[in-house]
Design an enzyme around this catalytic site. Structure first.
Site, PDB file in Angstrom:
ATOM      1  N   HIS A 102      13.232  10.599   0.154  1.00 47.17           N
ATOM      2  CA  HIS A 102      12.661   9.351  -0.354  1.00 47.17           C
ATOM      3  C   HIS A 102      13.135   9.098  -1.772  1.00 47.17           C
ATOM      4  CE1 HIS A 102       9.811  12.587  -1.302  1.00 47.17           C
ATOM      5  NE2 HIS A 102       9.541  11.916  -2.407  1.00 47.17           N
ATOM      6  N   HIS A 104      12.060   6.979  -5.284  1.00 50.85           N
ATOM      7  CA  HIS A 104      10.980   6.307  -6.009  1.00 50.85           C
ATOM      8  C   HIS A 104      11.541   5.104  -6.769  1.00 50.85           C
ATOM      9  CE1 HIS A 104       8.004   9.760  -5.916  1.00 50.85           C
ATOM     10  NE2 HIS A 104       9.124  10.429  -5.695  1.00 50.85           N
TER      11      HIS A 104
HETATM   12  P1  5GP Z   1       7.938  13.682  -4.331  1.00 55.96           P
HETATM   13  O1  5GP Z   1       7.284  14.555  -5.325  1.00 55.96           O
HETATM   14  O2  5GP Z   1       8.095  14.411  -3.029  1.00 55.96           O
HETATM   15  O3  5GP Z   1       9.178  13.036  -4.809  1.00 55.96           O
HETATM   16  O4  5GP Z   1       6.955  12.466  -4.133  1.00 55.96           O
HETATM   17  C1  5GP Z   1       6.134  12.255  -3.048  1.00 55.96           C
HETATM   18  C2  5GP Z   1       5.375  11.003  -3.359  1.00 55.96           C
HETATM   19  O5  5GP Z   1       4.671  10.653  -2.200  1.00 55.96           O
HETATM   20  C3  5GP Z   1       4.361  11.150  -4.488  1.00 55.96           C
HETATM   21  O6  5GP Z   1       4.664  10.196  -5.490  1.00 55.96           O
HETATM   22  C4  5GP Z   1       3.019  10.901  -3.823  1.00 55.96           C
HETATM   23  O7  5GP Z   1       2.158  10.154  -4.630  1.00 55.96           O
HETATM   24  C5  5GP Z   1       3.412  10.149  -2.572  1.00 55.96           C
HETATM   25  N1  5GP Z   1       2.550  10.377  -1.429  1.00 55.96           N
HETATM   26  C6  5GP Z   1       1.983  11.558  -1.040  1.00 55.96           C
HETATM   27  N2  5GP Z   1       1.287  11.386   0.103  1.00 55.96           N
HETATM   28  C7  5GP Z   1       1.422  10.071   0.447  1.00 55.96           C
HETATM   29  C8  5GP Z   1       0.923   9.296   1.535  1.00 55.96           C
HETATM   30  O8  5GP Z   1       0.202   9.759   2.409  1.00 55.96           O
HETATM   31  N3  5GP Z   1       1.257   7.981   1.555  1.00 55.96           N
HETATM   32  C9  5GP Z   1       2.057   7.417   0.594  1.00 55.96           C
HETATM   33  N4  5GP Z   1       2.325   6.111   0.710  1.00 55.96           N
HETATM   34  N5  5GP Z   1       2.531   8.119  -0.456  1.00 55.96           N
HETATM   35  C10 5GP Z   1       2.225   9.436  -0.525  1.00 55.96           C
END
Ligand code: 5GP
Length: 140
Positions: A102, A104
């Site tokens: 993903h 951001h």
């Molecule tokens: P990472 O640290 O893996 O780059 O970011 C994961 C992101 O996913 C975080 O910013 C967190 O807030 C978001 N996130 C975690 N669980 C969920 C969810 O159930 N739904 C959505 N829409 N975002 C999520």
């Protein structure tokens, strides 16, 4: 490390858990981050499974980045932001917490600090409103 088909974004892709969707096409999906670090914090994911950028099929990246650009422009417009920060984490040591690739998208303006990563869950009505603003900008 292998891809876990039960990660939360795989569940969103299968429609097993809801999301505030802003954009979808054949290869990608964009939706609001539930713990936004800024108003308008959006995530873009490829539909093809990969844990992160390191194991992704390079053929999937063009469509992913095209959606990132489209949604980044709309998000900037929707929130009147001066700029847009694009972030992407690979593996826990680099800050990754959900193991489906993903990107951001974070609207930024001078003097507005980012909230913590994976911090506080936002109000769902507010996320719905923000998603609507971005969808509206995408249609403009
Ligand atoms: P990472 O640290 O893996 O780059 O970011 C994961 C992101 O996913 C975080 O910013 C967190 O807030 C978001 N996130 C975690 N669980 C969920 C969810 O159930 N739904 C959505 N829409 N975002 C999520």
């Amino acid at each position: 490390m292998s891809y876990d088909t039960n990660n939360i974004f795989a569940k969103i892709l299968r429609g097993e858990i809801p999301c505030h969707k802003v954009y979808e096409d054949e290869h990608t999906l964009a939706f609001m981050d539930v713990m936004p670090q800024a108003d308008g914090h959006t995530l873009v994911i490829p539909k093809a499974p990969s844990r992160n950028l390191l194991d992704a099929d390079p053929a999937a990246l063009g469509a992913l980045m095209a959606t990132v650009q489209k949604v980044a422009r709309a998000t900037r417009q929707a929130f009147g932001a001066e700029g847009v920060l694009i972030q992407q984490f690979n593996e826990p040591a680099a800050g990754q917490t959900v193991f489906h690739l993903h990107v951001h998208i974070l609207p930024r303006s001078t003097g507005v600090a980012l909230k913590p990563h994976s911090g506080k869950m936002a109000d769902h009505a507010l996320l719905a409103q923000h998603a609507e603003k971005i969808r509206h900008a995408l249609e403009a």
